[in-house]
Design a protein around this motif. Structure first.
Motif, PDB file in Angstrom:
ATOM      1  N   GLN A 153       0.815  -1.212   0.000  1.00  0.00           N
ATOM      2  CA  GLN A 153       0.000   0.000   0.000  1.00  0.00           C
ATOM      3  C   GLN A 153       0.851   1.266   0.000  1.00  0.00           C
ATOM      4  O   GLN A 153       0.530   2.242  -0.691  1.00  0.00           O
ATOM      5  N   ALA A 154       1.940   1.258   0.763  1.00  0.00           N
ATOM      6  CA  ALA A 154       2.821   2.428   0.765  1.00  0.00           C
ATOM      7  C   ALA A 154       3.459   2.617  -0.605  1.00  0.00           C
ATOM      8  O   ALA A 154       3.607   3.751  -1.083  1.00  0.00           O
ATOM      9  N   ALA A 155       3.829   1.514  -1.256  1.00  0.00           N
ATOM     10  CA  ALA A 155       4.396   1.605  -2.602  1.00  0.00           C
ATOM     11  C   ALA A 155       3.372   2.171  -3.581  1.00  0.00           C
ATOM     12  O   ALA A 155       3.717   2.957  -4.475  1.00  0.00           O
ATOM     13  N   ALA A 156       2.107   1.796  -3.411  1.00  0.00           N
ATOM     14  CA  ALA A 156       1.053   2.329  -4.279  1.00  0.00           C
ATOM     15  C   ALA A 156       0.906   3.836  -4.089  1.00  0.00           C
ATOM     16  O   ALA A 156       0.785   4.594  -5.065  1.00  0.00           O
ATOM     17  N   GLY A 157       0.919   4.278  -2.827  1.00  0.00           N
ATOM     18  CA  GLY A 157       0.835   5.710  -2.567  1.00  0.00           C
ATOM     19  C   GLY A 157       2.036   6.459  -3.113  1.00  0.00           C
ATOM     20  O   GLY A 157       1.902   7.519  -3.740  1.00  0.00           O
ATOM     21  N   GLY A 227      15.582  11.707  -5.827  1.00  0.00           N
ATOM     22  CA  GLY A 227      14.660  11.826  -4.710  1.00  0.00           C
ATOM     23  C   GLY A 227      13.684  10.669  -4.616  1.00  0.00           C
ATOM     24  O   GLY A 227      13.347  10.213  -3.523  1.00  0.00           O
ATOM     25  N   THR A 228      13.225  10.163  -5.774  1.00  0.00           N
ATOM     26  CA  THR A 228      12.253   9.067  -5.744  1.00  0.00           C
ATOM     27  C   THR A 228      12.893   7.779  -5.239  1.00  0.00           C
ATOM     28  O   THR A 228      12.282   7.035  -4.461  1.00  0.00           O
ATOM     29  N   LYS A 229      14.126   7.508  -5.660  1.00  0.00           N
ATOM     30  CA  LYS A 229      14.808   6.301  -5.184  1.00  0.00           C
ATOM     31  C   LYS A 229      15.141   6.430  -3.692  1.00  0.00           C
ATOM     32  O   LYS A 229      15.146   5.438  -2.955  1.00  0.00           O
ATOM     33  N   ALA A 230      15.417   7.650  -3.235  1.00  0.00           N
ATOM     34  CA  ALA A 230      15.660   7.869  -1.806  1.00  0.00           C
ATOM     35  C   ALA A 230      14.394   7.606  -0.998  1.00  0.00           C
ATOM     36  O   ALA A 230      14.455   7.099   0.128  1.00  0.00           O
ATOM     37  N   ASP A 231      13.228   7.941  -1.559  1.00  0.00           N
ATOM     38  CA  ASP A 231      11.953   7.632  -0.900  1.00  0.00           C
ATOM     39  C   ASP A 231      11.780   6.125  -0.724  1.00  0.00           C
ATOM     40  O   ASP A 231      11.295   5.656   0.317  1.00  0.00           O
ATOM     41  N   VAL A 232      12.159   5.355  -1.749  1.00  0.00           N
ATOM     42  CA  VAL A 232      12.020   3.894  -1.674  1.00  0.00           C
ATOM     43  C   VAL A 232      12.931   3.335  -0.586  1.00  0.00           C
ATOM     44  O   VAL A 232      12.531   2.451   0.182  1.00  0.00           O
TER      45      VAL A 232
END
Length: 325
Positions: A153-157, A227-232
């Protein structure tokens, strides 16, 4: 504002003389939820739904400067400064730009009366912290299944947020809430005060990341990073903490944490002592891959989990569209 979110320019506060119940416009006050650096959060109800209302003082926050010195090696030594009100208004702007999604806490209304010092930010009540939603048995099968659901669910968000050209910038356990009011657990990502926008596919940034313990290895040098990879990576640290009840890096000061992550970025992901889900272990290893080029995007991670038949995202999205959630 996104979808049905509205902006109201008049504050009307009243107290029912018979019951003593307090009202903010059409919202009925229920309880005080907590306080943070910028204001208080209160629980309100309207038309049978619960709302978390952030109450901030515009005058106080305008005077309050948010200043930080970047402690990362090789990072620029200059200070960056903005008012606390700027941070709050930035979060409102980002939330206003995002479409509705079951795994994001939705901005419902902003009440900003020019004649009032207070600013009221009304969001759907997103539930309780993820730490509080876990089954009691630390390594039980139910706990592992729940954590896999949190990842999905977090990955979907995150995939939705990244697809809209936004990086969260401070994803952590405290910013993952779980609502169970509909009879099933729904994860919601909250707090976009550290977020930033990017254009096209260029999500590179040099700014200091959010919370040191959740910082990806590539963010620790002061050089540009995705930034997106850092979020993951940050999501991986959050799930690691939920699974093992500790952080993968144990240093205390920000500078020491950055140095520890930079010098020894590989995280040992093992089954809990009483066993555990191999799929959760595999997902953690992917999210905590030191090389951002090999680390999956949120969308790729979600597709992988869907391919394994693990994701409940479609069911949740269908219920959300139908108004059940």
């Amino acid at each position: 504002m996104s979808d049905s979110a509205i902006r109201t320019g008049v504050v009307h506060k009243r107290k029912d003389p018979r019951t003593g119940v307090k009202y903010l416009n059409n919202y009925k006050y229920l309880a005080h939820l907590g306080a943070g650096s910028y204001g208080r959060v209160k629980l309100y109800e309207a038309s049978g739904r619960l709302y978390a209302v952030k109450v901030v003082n515009k005058v106080v926050l305008q005077r309050k400067k948010v200043t930080s010195l970047d402690p990362r090696p090789s990072a620029p030594s200059s200070l960056s400064s903005a008012s606390a009100l700027d941070v709050v208004l930035h979060e409102i702007s980002v939330l206003s730009s995002l479409p509705r999604h079951p795994n994001l806490a939705r901005l419902v209304e902003v009440i900003d009366d020019p004649a009032c010092d207070k600013l009221y930010i009304c969001l759907e009540h997103a539930g309780s912290p993820a730490l509080d939603s876990l089954p009691d048995s630390l390594c039980s099968g139910a706990r592992e299944a729940h954590l896999l659901d949190v990842v999905c669910q977090a990955a979907a968000g995150l995939a939705l947020v990244h697809g809209q050209g936004v990086v969260h910038g401070d994803l952590k356990v405290e910013h993952l809430l779980v609502s169970s009011s509909s009879g099933r657990a729904v994860v919601k990502i909250v707090d976009f005060g550290s977020s930033f926008r990017f254009d096209g596919r260029d999500d590179r940034v040099t700014r200091s990341p959010g919370t040191p313990a959740y910082t990806a290895p590539e963010c620790c040098t002061g050089e540009p990073y995705s930034g997106t990879k850092a979020d993951v990576w940050a999501l991986g640290v959050a799930v690691y903490r939920l699974r093992y009840a500790e952080f993968p890096f144990q240093s205390t000061s920000a500078a020491d944490i950055y140095e520890e992550i930079r010098s020894s970025p590989k995280v040992e992901v093992v089954h809990p002592p009483s066993g555990g889900s191999e799929l959760l272990t595999a997902a953690l290893k992917r999210m905590l891959t030191p090389d951002p080029g090999l680390r999956p995007s949120a969308a790729s991670l979600l597709d992988l989990l869907k391919g394994l038949g693990l994701s409940s995202v479609e069911e949740i999205e269908a219920s959300y569209v139908a108004g059940v959630l």
